[in-house]
Write a protein that holds these residues in place. Structure first.
Motif, short mmCIF file in Angstrom:
data_model
loop_
_atom_site.label_atom_id
_atom_site.label_comp_id
_atom_site.label_asym_id
_atom_site.label_seq_id
_atom_site.Cartn_x
_atom_site.Cartn_y
_atom_site.Cartn_z
N GLN A 372 18.58 -27.12 6.43
CA GLN A 372 17.26 -27.24 5.82
C GLN A 372 16.13 -27.15 6.84
N SER A 373 16.39 -27.54 8.06
CA SER A 373 15.33 -27.58 9.06
C SER A 373 15.91 -27.27 10.41
N LEU A 374 15.14 -26.60 11.24
CA LEU A 374 15.61 -26.28 12.58
C LEU A 374 14.41 -26.30 13.52
N SER A 375 14.55 -26.97 14.65
CA SER A 375 13.49 -27.00 15.65
C SER A 375 14.00 -26.34 16.92
N HIS A 376 13.32 -25.29 17.32
CA HIS A 376 13.67 -24.56 18.54
C HIS A 376 12.84 -25.14 19.69
N ILE A 377 13.51 -25.69 20.71
CA ILE A 377 12.81 -26.28 21.85
C ILE A 377 13.00 -25.34 23.03
N GLY A 378 12.08 -24.39 23.17
CA GLY A 378 12.23 -23.37 24.19
C GLY A 378 12.25 -23.93 25.60
N ARG A 379 11.55 -25.04 25.82
CA ARG A 379 11.46 -25.63 27.16
C ARG A 379 12.84 -25.94 27.72
N ILE A 380 13.77 -26.38 26.85
CA ILE A 380 15.11 -26.73 27.31
C ILE A 380 16.18 -25.88 26.64
N ASP A 381 15.76 -24.75 26.03
CA ASP A 381 16.68 -23.79 25.45
C ASP A 381 17.66 -24.48 24.49
N SER A 382 17.12 -25.27 23.56
CA SER A 382 17.94 -26.05 22.66
C SER A 382 17.39 -26.00 21.24
N GLU A 383 18.21 -26.47 20.31
CA GLU A 383 17.80 -26.51 18.92
C GLU A 383 18.23 -27.84 18.30
N ILE A 384 17.44 -28.31 17.35
CA ILE A 384 17.82 -29.47 16.54
C ILE A 384 17.80 -29.01 15.09
N LEU A 385 18.92 -29.19 14.39
CA LEU A 385 18.97 -28.69 13.02
C LEU A 385 19.58 -29.70 12.07
N GLU A 386 19.16 -29.63 10.82
CA GLU A 386 19.73 -30.42 9.74
C GLU A 386 20.79 -29.56 9.04
N VAL A 387 22.01 -30.06 8.99
CA VAL A 387 23.10 -29.30 8.36
C VAL A 387 23.70 -30.11 7.23
N THR A 388 23.77 -29.53 6.05
CA THR A 388 24.40 -30.17 4.90
C THR A 388 25.88 -29.80 4.86
N ILE A 389 26.74 -30.80 4.75
CA ILE A 389 28.18 -30.57 4.72
C ILE A 389 28.60 -30.18 3.31
N SER A 390 29.10 -28.96 3.17
CA SER A 390 29.52 -28.45 1.86
C SER A 390 30.89 -29.02 1.48
N ASP A 391 31.26 -28.84 0.23
CA ASP A 391 32.55 -29.35 -0.25
C ASP A 391 33.73 -28.68 0.44
N GLU A 392 33.50 -27.48 0.99
CA GLU A 392 34.60 -26.72 1.62
C GLU A 392 34.61 -26.88 3.14
N SER A 393 33.74 -27.70 3.69
CA SER A 393 33.64 -27.81 5.15
C SER A 393 34.93 -28.36 5.75
N PRO A 394 35.39 -27.79 6.87
CA PRO A 394 36.63 -28.27 7.50
C PRO A 394 36.48 -29.61 8.19
N VAL A 395 35.26 -30.16 8.31
CA VAL A 395 35.07 -31.42 9.04
C VAL A 395 35.14 -32.63 8.11
N ILE A 396 35.21 -32.41 6.79
CA ILE A 396 35.24 -33.52 5.84
C ILE A 396 36.47 -34.41 6.09
N GLY A 397 36.22 -35.74 6.11
CA GLY A 397 37.31 -36.69 6.30
C GLY A 397 37.67 -36.95 7.75
N LYS A 398 37.01 -36.28 8.67
CA LYS A 398 37.30 -36.45 10.09
C LYS A 398 36.26 -37.34 10.76
#
Length: 455
Positions: A372-398
């Motif tokens: 939904q949201s992503l912040s590009h921080i060029g000063r440190i070549d990084s990103e901060i993002l909001e990620v929604t975990i879908s029902d099919e995501s392989p990380v569920i339950g871990k």
């Protein structure tokens, strides 16, 4: 994906470089032949020379051809060129078209976008104004971004010799101060940068990027700065262009009672802005005039935002106003190289309107369904993002500790059933979780694979 980018300015170049590095097929359209050839030698992409609003040039770039173009991003310096290119591309079968808009007339009118079939018309000025306001308000912060609809923010604080945390290990900070409800995701030390481990020792001069609840930001600030944070009372803005006026509008709405002074060299524009904003003090003059600055109380101002149309001038003005005693000087700087120069100047913060634009476009291209949201921080070549975990995501339950996340990735916050929590290694990921993730840009592709993100 096959992506066509129109315009090789700071925004277009950064997008081309970023998207090509993570495996997308990029075609860049640039009107200046010499510059286009230079980019062809620097980046592993195809460059087409010409005016991107012309059908023949778009077709040479692959629009309307096989294989089809998935996304067209128009970020030239002329709104009409961008809009015309998007309109043609949409009618020639491009799935998603995104246009940069420099004019507020285009950016604020969704009907224009819908009528022309443009999926996104993006202007960075309003988002940048909110970011500057936050930097002014959290007076020792040199970077801010908001997430989770404003419930969470990222901030950058510099450690002074009087900071509570100076000389402490990260693990000891969290144990000794349970009220330190924040995650330090990155530390800039001199010319180096790293994600801190539990054994990291905070040193004077370290610039710490952290994520915390916005309602706790003032408490967290006190760990880095000795003394109390004062209410924002006086702000001087140099430059009455789009960014300056967007900031005035932002402060009038969100910080009523703040004394705002605008210095603008163009007398006609100054007069127009005085009529538009009768609540502020508008001055026709040179922002580099020391006598004018001192007469208007620069040494008593909480902040001075230098927002003329020239990066070099903004850095010089921010340096001048800092030397004259302003509490916080902020320079608007678009050129990435100048941000590095700004580190060696007595300037409290530099903000880049292009980063806001790049963040929005990258989110839309890389994570159309899951972020939904992503912040590009060029000063440190990084990103901060909001990620929604879908029902099919392989990380569920871990548990987070079981995910084998790439080095350079930090899970900072989780929004679950409307509540925001600070996760730890034992936190189990559930479907529907919205995770705030900090990632070095170089690890984005690995992160996408681990998380099963669409990109």
């Amino acid at each position: 994906m096959k992506i066509v980018i129109l315009g090789a300015g700071n925004v277009g170049y950064t997008l081309a470089e970023t998207l090509s590095e993570i495996g997308h097929d990029i075609v860049l359209i640039e009107s200046q032949k010499a510059y286009g050839m230079q980019i062809q030698n620097e980046l592993d992409i195809q460059v087409v020379i010409g005016n991107g609003s012309k059908p023949a040039v778009l077709m040479e770039a692959g629009v309307g051809q096989d294989p089809p173009v998935d996304v067209l991003i128009a970020c030239a310096n002329q709104d009409e060129v961008n809009i015309m290119a998007c309109w043609q591309a949409k009618h020639l079968g491009v799935k998603h078209v995104i246009s940069r808009a420099m004019s507020e007339e285009y950016a604020s009118n969704r009907q224009w976008a819908e009528m022309l079939g443009i999926d996104e018309i993006i202007s960075p000025e309003r988002s940048l104004a909110r970011r500057i306001e936050e930097i002014l308000t959290i007076r020792s912060a040199v970077h801010t971004t908001e997430f989770f609809a404003g419930a969470v923010g990222s901030y950058a604080f510099r450690i002074s010799d009087s900071s509570k945390v100076c000389g402490m290990r990260l693990g000891d900070i969290t144990r000794e101060f349970p009220e330190f409800q924040a995650v330090i995701v990155y530390v800039e030390r001199g010319d180096d940068g790293f994600i801190p481990s539990g054994d990291w020792v905070a040193k004077e001069g370290d610039l710490c990027y952290l994520i915390t609840f916005r309602e706790h930001s003032s408490k967290i600030e006190k760990f880095f700065v000795h003394g109390r944070t004062k209410r924002l009372k006086r702000v001087i803005i140099i430059g009455g262009g789009k960014i300056g006026t967007a900031l005035i509008e932002q402060l009038l709405v969100s910080r009523p009672g703040t004394e705002i002074k605008l210095i603008e060299a163009d007398e006609e524009l100054c007069h127009s802005l005085a009529e538009r904003f009768p609540e502020i003090i508008t001055l026709a003059g040179d922002g580099a005039d020391e006598k004018l600055l001192l007469h208007e109380g620069i040494d008593k101002a909480d902040g001075c935002v230098c927002a003329t149309g020239l990066d070099e001038r903004n850095l010089i003005l921010a340096t001048l106003t800092k030397n004259l005693g302003v509490h916080k000087s902020i320079a608007v700087v678009k050129n990435r190289t100048y941000h590095k120069v700004g580190k060696s100047l007595p300037v409290d913060a530099s903000v880049n309107p292009n980063e806001t634009l790049i963040s929005e476009i990258l989110r839309y291209v890389q994570y159309p369904d899951s972020a939904q949201s992503l912040s590009h921080i060029g000063r440190i070549d990084s990103e901060i993002l909001e990620v929604t975990i879908s029902d099919e995501s392989p990380v569920i339950g871990k548990q987070i500790a079981e995910l084998n996340l790439p080095k350079g990735v930090v899970f900072a916050m989780i929004k679950r059933s409307g509540k925001v929590i600070l996760p730890n290694g034992a936190t189990v990921i559930s479907a529907g979780d919205v995770i705030l993730i900090f990632s070095k840009h170089s690890e984005i592709a690995k992160l996408s694979k681990v998380m099963g993100l669409s990109s």
